[in-house]
Design an enzyme around this catalytic site. Structure first.
Site, short mmCIF file in Angstrom:
data_model
loop_
_atom_site.label_atom_id
_atom_site.label_comp_id
_atom_site.label_asym_id
_atom_site.label_seq_id
_atom_site.Cartn_x
_atom_site.Cartn_y
_atom_site.Cartn_z
N HIS A 118 -9.37 10.70 -6.35
CA HIS A 118 -8.19 10.43 -5.51
C HIS A 118 -8.40 10.93 -4.08
O HIS A 118 -7.63 11.72 -3.55
CB HIS A 118 -6.92 11.07 -6.11
N GLU A 164 -4.26 12.88 -13.54
CA GLU A 164 -5.22 13.41 -12.57
C GLU A 164 -5.18 14.93 -12.58
O GLU A 164 -4.09 15.49 -12.60
CB GLU A 164 -4.90 12.87 -11.18
N ARG A 214 -2.08 3.55 -7.40
CA ARG A 214 -1.59 4.59 -8.30
C ARG A 214 -2.03 4.26 -9.73
O ARG A 214 -1.97 3.10 -10.14
CB ARG A 214 -0.05 4.67 -8.26
P1 NDP Z 1 2.91 -0.41 2.08
O1 NDP Z 1 4.31 -0.14 1.79
O2 NDP Z 1 2.47 -0.63 3.48
O3 NDP Z 1 2.45 -1.73 1.26
C1 NDP Z 1 2.85 -2.04 -0.06
C2 NDP Z 1 2.93 -3.56 -0.17
O4 NDP Z 1 3.13 -3.91 -1.54
C3 NDP Z 1 4.07 -4.13 0.63
O5 NDP Z 1 3.55 -4.88 1.69
C4 NDP Z 1 4.85 -5.00 -0.35
O6 NDP Z 1 4.98 -6.29 0.21
C5 NDP Z 1 3.98 -5.04 -1.60
N1 NDP Z 1 4.78 -4.94 -2.83
C6 NDP Z 1 5.70 -4.01 -3.16
N2 NDP Z 1 6.19 -4.21 -4.39
C7 NDP Z 1 5.56 -5.31 -4.87
C8 NDP Z 1 5.62 -6.03 -6.09
N3 NDP Z 1 6.46 -5.68 -7.08
N4 NDP Z 1 4.81 -7.10 -6.25
C9 NDP Z 1 3.97 -7.48 -5.26
N5 NDP Z 1 3.88 -6.86 -4.07
C10 NDP Z 1 4.66 -5.78 -3.88
O7 NDP Z 1 2.07 0.76 1.42
P2 NDP Z 1 0.55 1.20 1.71
O8 NDP Z 1 -0.30 -0.01 1.82
O9 NDP Z 1 0.50 2.21 2.78
O10 NDP Z 1 0.23 1.97 0.35
C11 NDP Z 1 0.34 1.31 -0.91
C12 NDP Z 1 0.23 2.33 -2.02
O11 NDP Z 1 -1.08 2.89 -2.04
C13 NDP Z 1 1.16 3.55 -1.84
O12 NDP Z 1 2.44 3.29 -2.38
C14 NDP Z 1 0.43 4.65 -2.56
O13 NDP Z 1 0.90 4.78 -3.86
C15 NDP Z 1 -1.03 4.21 -2.57
N6 NDP Z 1 -1.88 5.07 -1.73
C16 NDP Z 1 -3.04 5.59 -2.25
C17 NDP Z 1 -3.85 6.41 -1.49
C18 NDP Z 1 -5.12 6.96 -2.03
O14 NDP Z 1 -5.54 8.03 -1.61
N7 NDP Z 1 -5.78 6.28 -2.94
C19 NDP Z 1 -3.49 6.79 -0.11
C20 NDP Z 1 -2.30 6.14 0.36
C21 NDP Z 1 -1.53 5.33 -0.43
P3 NDP Z 1 6.30 -7.16 -0.13
O15 NDP Z 1 7.48 -6.33 0.32
O16 NDP Z 1 6.12 -8.44 0.59
O17 NDP Z 1 6.26 -7.31 -1.62
#
Ligand code: NDP
Length: 308
Positions: free
Chosen positions: A274, A255, A226
């Site tokens: 995006h 965007e 994001r």
């Molecule tokens: P997930 O929820 O599977 O993964 C997010 C990971 O981030 C978790 O495993 C979590 O692990 C970690 N995390 C969360 N907060 C923190 C923090 N403060 N510090 C460090 N690590 C953190 O989501 P996705 O992988 O499916 O997607 C991630 C993001 O990508 C989405 O939220 C979305 O905004 C974006 N996205 C973009 C797309 C695009 O078209 N470019 C398409 C789809 C998604 P833990 O709990 O161990 O911290």
């Protein structure tokens, strides 16, 4: 109460063809119908939508057609007792491939050759410029579905992959996991830093001037998560001052990226609209997720990807 109707809000057309999406529910146990704004909902209705609307809080269950659900008021859903689910878990290959493609391009200058092709130029870069990603270090910030999708692919290319997440849970392809408070240590030796974090109050503006200073001068930022996770003005300054070498960006603070943004004109920046998750079967991936959750809802099981 059981669900009796699935409503597909027309905003899904931001990411998928809405008619084909509704069609993908033809075998569902309940009817699916396309709707616009202004409808009233009851607890026997399920809604799939790209954008939040206040009236969805009267439905039985709401599904966000994106992984990033930061536009939704999760507290309002929790207070109303309406389950909200997101589309996480399906972007490992789609966004993962885009991130890998960007790193390969940044290393081997594919984007630069295309720029010169547009001018019918047989271009020879400086000898020092191209490099292989093999043996280079990648730091993945956020190790969920997308982070793992990138990490396993990068591992397959012979990269050295480290990452950052809050839980210390191991991830295939990742050799070392850092805590969020060790961010600078994690990114300081990396040739590539890939951002796959959710946008939350904790991650807002996470990468700014101090982080770009901590990164190597020959390093590249890849943001497929994001826009607001990266302080865009600080990124532009870091690129202009040579604090980092380049970036591949699928997401931006605003965007579409405004015409006047300097990012458009930087040779070492790849600007993408995006479209990290855009493939010809994205609607089927989401429909499969929703179908599974309709079945779970009807049998009283915990919904997959519940975020509120
Ligand atoms: P997930 O929820 O599977 O993964 C997010 C990971 O981030 C978790 O495993 C979590 O692990 C970690 N995390 C969360 N907060 C923190 C923090 N403060 N510090 C460090 N690590 C953190 O989501 P996705 O992988 O499916 O997607 C991630 C993001 O990508 C989405 O939220 C979305 O905004 C974006 N996205 C973009 C797309 C695009 O078209 N470019 C398409 C789809 C998604 P833990 O709990 O161990 O911290």
């Amino acid at each position: 109460a059981d669900l009796e109707q699935l409503y597909v809000h027309e905003s899904v057309e931001n990411v998928i063809p809405k008619e084909a999406f509704v069609e993908a529910f033809s075998d569902l146990s309940i009817p699916a119908e396309l709707v616009g704004d202004g409808r009233e909902y009851t607890e026997t209705d399920a809604v799939v939508t790209y954008v939040p609307r206040p009236e969805f809080l009267d439905a039985g269950w709401v599904h966000c057609a994106r992984a990033g659900y930061d536009a939704f008021d999760t507290e309002a859903y929790a207070a109303a007792g309406i389950p909200l689910t997101n589309s996480s878990g399906i972007h490992g290959a789609t966004v993962g491939e885009v991130a890998i493609g960007c790193m390969l391009s940044l290393a081997r200058l594919l984007h630069v050759y295309r720029d010169h092709q547009n001018a019918t130029e047989w271009y020879t870069p400086k000898y020092e410029r191209p490099f292989t990603v093999e043996n280079e270090r990648l730091c993945v910030l956020g190790l969920g579905t997308i982070g793992e999708g990138i990490a396993t692919r990068a591992d397959g290319l012979g990269m050295e992959v480290v990452g950052v997440r809050r839980s210390n849970e191991p991830v295939p392809g990742v050799s070392e996991i850092y805590d969020p408070d060790e961010l600078h240590e994690a990114i300081s030796e990396a040739r590539f830093v890939a951002v796959t974090l959710p946008h939350t109050p904790e991650t807002d503006g996470l990468l700014s001037t101090a982080e770009f200073e901590a990164m190597r001068e020959d390093s590249y930022l890849v943001n497929v998560a994001r826009g607001p996770i990266v302080d865009e003005d600080a990124l532009i300054a870091a690129l202009e001052d040579g604090e980092i070498a380049g970036a591949a960006l699928d997401v931006f603070e605003t965007e579409p990226l405004p015409e006047e943004s300097p990012l458009w004109d930087m040779e070492e920046v790849i600007v993408m609209p995006h479209k990290g998750s855009a493939t010809n079967r994205y609607h089927l991936d989401i429909a499969e997720l929703v179908t599974g959750n309709v079945e779970r809802y009807q049998s009283g099981e915990e919904l997959r990807n519940r975020v509120a």
